[in-house]
Design an enzyme around this catalytic site. Sequence first.
Site, PDB file in Angstrom:
ATOM      1  N   ARG A 102     -15.255  -3.993 -15.241  1.00  0.00           N
ATOM      2  CA  ARG A 102     -16.192  -3.334 -15.935  1.00  0.00           C
ATOM      3  C   ARG A 102     -16.560  -3.655 -17.397  1.00  0.00           C
ATOM      4  NH1 ARG A 102     -14.407  -0.293 -11.930  1.00  0.00           N
ATOM      5  NH2 ARG A 102     -15.619   1.366 -11.031  1.00  0.00           N
TER       6      ARG A 102
ATOM      7  N   GLY B 297     -14.823  -6.906  -3.920  1.00  0.00           N
ATOM      8  CA  GLY B 297     -15.919  -5.786  -3.683  1.00  0.00           C
ATOM      9  C   GLY B 297     -16.468  -5.347  -4.936  1.00  0.00           C
TER      10      GLY B 297
ATOM     11  N   ASP C  45      -5.803   2.843  -3.136  1.00  0.00           N
ATOM     12  CA  ASP C  45      -5.382   1.615  -3.022  1.00  0.00           C
ATOM     13  C   ASP C  45      -3.773   1.628  -2.971  1.00  0.00           C
ATOM     14  OD1 ASP C  45      -7.835   0.595  -3.494  1.00  0.00           O
ATOM     15  OD2 ASP C  45      -7.703   0.107  -5.557  1.00  0.00           O
TER      16      ASP C  45
ATOM     17  N   ARG D  58      -6.675  -1.966   6.691  1.00  0.00           N
ATOM     18  CA  ARG D  58      -5.388  -1.731   5.932  1.00  0.00           C
ATOM     19  C   ARG D  58      -4.577  -0.572   7.128  1.00  0.00           C
ATOM     20  NH1 ARG D  58      -6.546  -1.566  -0.474  1.00  0.00           N
ATOM     21  NH2 ARG D  58      -6.555  -3.883  -0.911  1.00  0.00           N
TER      22      ARG D  58
ATOM     23  N   GLN E 271     -17.367   2.332  -6.827  1.00  0.00           N
ATOM     24  CA  GLN E 271     -18.003   1.046  -6.803  1.00  0.00           C
ATOM     25  C   GLN E 271     -19.608   1.375  -6.554  1.00  0.00           C
ATOM     26  OE1 GLN E 271     -16.171  -1.331  -3.741  1.00  0.00           O
ATOM     27  NE2 GLN E 271     -14.672  -1.962  -5.038  1.00  0.00           N
TER      28      GLN E 271
ATOM     29  N   LYS F 129      -7.422  -3.730 -13.028  1.00  0.00           N
ATOM     30  CA  LYS F 129      -8.358  -4.615 -12.539  1.00  0.00           C
ATOM     31  C   LYS F 129      -9.867  -3.902 -12.648  1.00  0.00           C
ATOM     32  CE  LYS F 129      -8.274  -5.383  -7.967  1.00  0.00           C
ATOM     33  NZ  LYS F 129      -9.590  -5.243  -7.306  1.00  0.00           N
TER      34      LYS F 129
ATOM     35  N   ARG G 285      -2.808  -6.173  -1.633  1.00  0.00           N
ATOM     36  CA  ARG G 285      -2.034  -5.146  -1.737  1.00  0.00           C
ATOM     37  C   ARG G 285      -1.101  -5.338  -0.292  1.00  0.00           C
ATOM     38  NH1 ARG G 285      -3.922  -3.110  -6.126  1.00  0.00           N
ATOM     39  NH2 ARG G 285      -5.941  -2.977  -6.554  1.00  0.00           N
TER      40      ARG G 285
ATOM     41  N   SER H  69     -17.023   6.757  -3.470  1.00  0.00           N
ATOM     42  CA  SER H  69     -16.776   5.363  -4.112  1.00  0.00           C
ATOM     43  C   SER H  69     -17.088   5.298  -5.377  1.00  0.00           C
ATOM     44  CB  SER H  69     -17.615   4.775  -3.142  1.00  0.00           C
ATOM     45  OG  SER H  69     -17.660   3.361  -3.731  1.00  0.00           O
TER      46      SER H  69
ATOM     47  N   LYS I 247     -11.609  -1.742   3.562  1.00  0.00           N
ATOM     48  CA  LYS I 247     -10.899  -2.452   2.291  1.00  0.00           C
ATOM     49  C   LYS I 247     -10.794  -4.116   2.381  1.00  0.00           C
ATOM     50  CE  LYS I 247     -10.895   1.027  -0.377  1.00  0.00           C
ATOM     51  NZ  LYS I 247     -11.670   1.299  -1.387  1.00  0.00           N
TER      52      LYS I 247
END
Length: 434
Positions: free
Chosen positions: A27, A98, A320, A351, A172, A22, A393, A170, A347
């Site tokens: 990207r 996200g 994750d 979670r 991201q 993913k 997940r 992070s 997340k």
Amino acid sequence: MQATIEPASGPLRGSVRVPSDKSISHRAVLFSALAEGTSSLRAVLDAHDVRSTIAAVQALGARLDVSPGAEGLTLAVHGWGERGPIAPGTPIDCGNSGTTARLLMGVLAGYPVRCTLVGDESLSRRPMRRVTEPLSRMGARFELSGLGTLPAVVTGGGLVGCEHVLPVASAQVKSALLLAGLRAHGTTRVTEPAPSRDHTERMLPAFGAAVTREPPVTVSVLGPQSLSAAQVTVPADPSSAAFLVVAALLVPGSEIVLRDVSLNPTRTGFLAVLERMGADFEVCDVRASGAEEVGDLVVRYTERLCGTEVTPDEVPALIDEVPILAIAAATAEGVTRFRAVGELRVKESDRFDAIVTSLAAMGADAHADDDDLVVEGPSRLQPALLSSRGDHRLAMAFAVAGLVAEGPVRIDGFESVGVSYPGFLDDVRALLSG
Ligand code: S3P
């Protein structure tokens, strides 16, 4: 949709290529959209999150020819290149993703366009200031909700490079800053408290960008730089593989092969933890795939797993996978402590709370100790009705729990698996009859 997972009546056997990665797919699509020329992408993940990125770059003026195939999407992406993106007339919907929202903020920051980003209920609860604040220091402007969440109005252009020291690891945020840095004047340098996944740094050079890496935690770009078209083939996603790895370890008699899995060291922290827990697996036929390394995982049932301590510096490379590792930990002998996993609270769902509550509902012993998640085993998991909380997940982790529980586990909101692994149950069924 509610899924009922019955205890496995036999072993998992056979070979599967889980869906494509993913993070790498997002990207590849985004960088192709920025690039001058036509990029060719193979085996791009065909799931909701990446579809959000595809729709976003189309709304911004990239043209895509999309053809589905057995291993994912084949895409020809005609990037906007030097022309830059067009301002879409309506908000861009990032769905549940996200990565779409945060990386797009970095992209849009670099252009003189004004654009609104929205997301689903889950994404609209997630913190965005961690990315808008450093991008604002480079000159971009953002309007967020009072809580620092989506919807976000982004007005970009006129950026200057900056030195960023991130409080949280992070990928991201790091990626957003590097993408903005490509359009900024001067050097943009990002330092993290621990190494996060590095797909952006690995892939950008294929698109002609010069990226300076100062291992282990610093990376920089000197702007302005433009991207040119590239070819990318996306390997299978280790985060998706992790569910089947744990299923095979826990279901007696199992032996499976997971082909073509990305072995990027910033993603395979879960394998190191499972190895410490005593898991029986091998990594075979390791080979290069573009800027990434891939291999095949052979995983065998392991009668006795034991608890371990997961240290804070290990967490970014397995963040994750904590939900599925927690299921393994519940069946393992002794205590497993996941240290400093507070990020789990922000997340796709909380979670942290979901793992503690759901393991308790299955009769296992899990609790929070400040930001540590502590799981004490071994437990015989009991039948239960669980909620996925709309989180892909969690849905898959609970399904694996159901395979080894003493009776059926019912999971509400199972359709959320469409975010990353739409055919998850089909693959489990194929392995069960393999
Ligand atoms: C991702 C980075 C990670 C990860 C997420 C995907 C990415 O998030 O949890 O699923 O593709 O860059 P953070 O950037 O918050 O660590």
